[in-house]
Design a protein around this motif. Structure first.
Motif, short mmCIF file in Angstrom:
data_model
loop_
_atom_site.label_atom_id
_atom_site.label_comp_id
_atom_site.label_asym_id
_atom_site.label_seq_id
_atom_site.Cartn_x
_atom_site.Cartn_y
_atom_site.Cartn_z
N ILE F 80 0.85 -1.19 0.00
CA ILE F 80 0.00 0.00 0.00
C ILE F 80 0.89 1.25 0.00
CG2 ILE F 80 -1.73 1.27 1.33
CD1 ILE F 80 -2.82 -1.38 2.27
N ASP F 81 0.66 2.13 -0.98
CA ASP F 81 1.47 3.35 -1.07
C ASP F 81 0.95 4.45 -0.13
OD1 ASP F 81 3.24 2.41 -2.96
OD2 ASP F 81 2.23 3.33 -4.66
N GLY F 82 -0.34 4.43 0.14
CA GLY F 82 -0.92 5.45 1.01
C GLY F 82 -2.36 5.11 1.30
N ALA F 83 -2.86 5.59 2.45
CA ALA F 83 -4.26 5.33 2.82
C ALA F 83 -4.75 6.48 3.68
CB ALA F 83 -4.37 4.02 3.61
N ASP F 84 -5.98 6.91 3.42
CA ASP F 84 -6.56 7.98 4.22
C ASP F 84 -8.07 7.70 4.38
OD1 ASP F 84 -6.79 10.28 5.69
OD2 ASP F 84 -6.33 11.65 4.06
N ILE F 85 -8.62 8.17 5.48
CA ILE F 85 -10.04 7.98 5.78
C ILE F 85 -10.63 9.33 6.18
CG2 ILE F 85 -11.68 6.89 7.38
CD1 ILE F 85 -9.90 4.48 7.50
N ASN F 86 -11.82 9.62 5.68
CA ASN F 86 -12.51 10.83 6.10
C ASN F 86 -13.90 10.51 6.62
OD1 ASN F 86 -11.12 13.54 5.68
ND2 ASN F 86 -10.50 12.35 3.88
N PHE F 87 -14.27 11.17 7.70
CA PHE F 87 -15.59 10.98 8.30
C PHE F 87 -16.45 12.22 8.07
CE2 PHE F 87 -12.56 8.59 10.90
CZ PHE F 87 -13.13 7.33 10.86
N THR F 88 -17.74 12.01 7.82
CA THR F 88 -18.69 13.11 7.77
C THR F 88 -19.82 12.75 8.73
OG1 THR F 88 -18.17 13.35 5.43
CG2 THR F 88 -20.10 14.54 6.24
N VAL F 89 -20.02 13.60 9.72
CA VAL F 89 -21.02 13.29 10.75
C VAL F 89 -22.34 13.94 10.40
CG1 VAL F 89 -21.55 13.35 13.21
CG2 VAL F 89 -19.17 13.13 12.46
N ASP F 90 -23.35 13.13 10.09
CA ASP F 90 -24.70 13.60 9.82
C ASP F 90 -25.53 13.55 11.10
OD1 ASP F 90 -25.02 14.52 7.32
OD2 ASP F 90 -25.88 12.70 6.44
N SER F 91 -26.79 13.92 11.02
CA SER F 91 -27.62 13.92 12.24
C SER F 91 -27.88 12.50 12.74
CB SER F 91 -28.93 14.63 11.97
OG SER F 91 -29.62 13.97 10.93
N ASP F 92 -27.94 11.54 11.85
CA ASP F 92 -28.28 10.17 12.28
C ASP F 92 -27.26 9.12 11.85
OD1 ASP F 92 -28.74 10.16 9.60
OD2 ASP F 92 -30.64 9.08 9.71
N ARG F 93 -26.20 9.54 11.22
CA ARG F 93 -25.20 8.55 10.79
C ARG F 93 -23.84 9.22 10.59
NH1 ARG F 93 -28.43 6.40 5.97
NH2 ARG F 93 -30.03 7.29 7.30
N ILE F 94 -22.81 8.37 10.60
CA ILE F 94 -21.45 8.83 10.30
C ILE F 94 -21.03 8.19 9.00
CG2 ILE F 94 -19.05 8.86 11.09
CD1 ILE F 94 -20.17 8.63 13.97
#
Lengths: 155, 155, 155, 155, 155, 155
Positions: F80-94
């Motif tokens: 794996i050359d690179g890995a990233d994760i992004n979260f977006t928090v909604d009112s009822d789910r992530i």
């Protein structure tokens, strides 16, 4: 005769041992790696130095026993109480005997057999540059105690 | 004759393959698990259902090949290009043959031998409740190509 | 004086703890990673954001504690009841203290020491682009209870 | 100064090395484990037998180097071309020096540092029954070559 | 409301379950993988052969359950007493239900949920060459017993 | 239509990619974990502290991506050359989105999907004490480039 590792749809499962009680269990397994006489000589001569082939195989086999649950698909993970390996060097082969002990609901024979297999593979790896015709064989359970029934090969 | 896995102090090392070039390498290994005739029958009968003993052993062996670097102490971690296992069921034993391929600086024979060993151990695990006298044997390299020198057992 | 990890042939074994009883065991270990003052500043400033260096090291250290049995050759696999890590940031170093608990037949000090080591290595990894002279040091057992004898460093 | 292991939201990432080219990289790391003089004596005396403390630690350290990617959260998995460890036994401590080599897009210093750490922890594990005051320390990078810039501690 | 996985400094910890007693615990989780109708047909047709997609996913899911402690950062390692997975093939999706059992101090729901997730990912992997729009969804706990409080989704 | 993961006997194999050339590959996958509003609030409030739920899940997901080859039975091991994760928090789910990159002979989509799955499971684990009705869903591939054919979900 049925194999307990398959559910009523014929698919593999990890057998449920939840109702069994914990007992003190011991298993002994044995096998050998056959090699050319001059390979045996090289292993023996290396053996007078620190860090010889057999002490690497000893570590490999013991660490292999601890990974059994991760290698064998339907095998339970258990806590190993102790593990030991002994080598006997013959003129054309090295015998490997592993003894493993647990206190658990299910047996320890796969751990003993895996320890023997990984120790043999570790020897193979270190000697393969000088001998490509080695054979790993006769890996079997010698005895086990502490389960539903004891077993001894009666050699 | 010297074992390349030991440094000048006689201690084990992972051999330096940094100056070797990457080549396309294939190795084939074979072995068997010997069992009672009625165990063979049970495996065969289970074989008509989905999820039989041999397909679990197939998965175990292929996943085992991928773990070789973590099992065998001085083994290099390499990228496996492909792996396949074939079983031949005889009257008293099941033959296991594994073929593994890599593009790398060092060989793939340990991966093939480990695949055979883990497949045999997986079969053992699923049949041990009905047969405690099974024997895993005759695990050897059949051929390899793509390294410094090719090898064929010439059977 | 003998080392219990070696059998009567002088080869390593996993010590047999099968006859010991399970007790509630706690171990605390501590160490530090020394770094340039401006590296400390960068870690601290990053610390006001979510996902800072220390929370990654916290996760690394706790997951490392769970892998101790797989890292340390003769170490038993045990069930960890709980694990926590605390950091103290000094002007020139970050202190790492790990506390781990088990109910088992053998101790938990290796898990605490491994947690500290892996947490320090994780910090090193994230800061090495800006500081190549960091030093991990003073990793030791602070206290343990619940085994054959209690121990406290008496600092 | 920024830490490259964090994305623009301040959360950890595995740094993208996809645009870097593969180079031949070597790293050397060193550290020690400090122990009581009589513990050193026991290790030395054991050392004349096969399978001594240091050869177990040698195997532990080399296998640890191969697991670095799985231990250190943001570390890349790389292919190790070779790894070796050397011990120097002083009157009150054992020095551990690891040299690791790769052909890859990113460095090998974490593998060398992890090899030293795991070798020290392995020694600790085998001696802890006779010495509870051992200290692992001074773990640092000695030199590395083959990356964006070379580094040498200049001792 | 507080999350028990965080210590008083707000950093993650492995919750201490040392004072809890061991109980017999069971958890059932369920989810599906949605796919094109012709992908379902291919899976079904493959299903009449040995070694079909679902038996590979069965093995993947059960082995995944055993790795839960190593995947989920703050999850305890526990001993799994038994694990089984059942598939139901609908016209546009495959339902996956996993049942896992332990005797332990802490629950088994993460193991059941991980088994479902890994089984779905395994199916995805084998079908992705012919269908790139598959969706894994509705993974949830159906019921659990044996912990501080029982739970049933009440579907 | 045939599944390439099965050999001519109908048994699973690791597809041979030995003749493919290495290319720069990127995959993006996405999914969510649905939870009660008050659970979302607790995650958000924890989020102002260091070491919050999402940064633990970030580490879990990235480490999970690195273990994909060991989790998914027929998956190749790749670098794996690179890995990233992004979260977006909604009112009822992530929402969880993972982007992973490799230079290899075979794709990276399983790594992206595994990162999303393990991140969701990690969030589940930390919140399960306060919410037993969470649902992990809608895990799918958003786009991939660099393989035989590019793919974009076209949302």
């Amino acid at each position: 005769m049925n194999l307990t590792h398959f559910n009523d749809k014929g698919r593999a499962r990890m057998v449920d041992v939840g109702d069994k009680s914990q007992t003190d269990r011991v298993a002994v397994a044995r096998g050998y790696i056959l090699m050319a006489e001059k390979t045996i000589e090289t292993v023996k001569n290396g053996g007078i130095k620190k860090g010889d082939v057999l002490s690497v195989a000893q570590v490999g086999g013991i660490m292999g026993a601890k990974k059994t649950w991760d290698l064998i698909p339907m095998c339970h993970n258990i806590l190993i109480d102790g593990a030991d390996i002994n080598f006997t060097v013959d003129s054309d082969r090295i015998w490997v005997e592993a003894k493993v002990r647990t206190t658990g609901k299910t047996g320890i024979e796969m751990e003993a057999l895996t320890a023997v297999s990984v120790a043999c593979l570790s020897i193979y790896d270190m000697c393969k540059a000088i001998d490509k015709k080695m054979i790993i064989g006769d890996i079997k359970l010698i005895r086990k105690t502490g389960g539903k029934s004891d077993f001894s090969l009666g050699e």
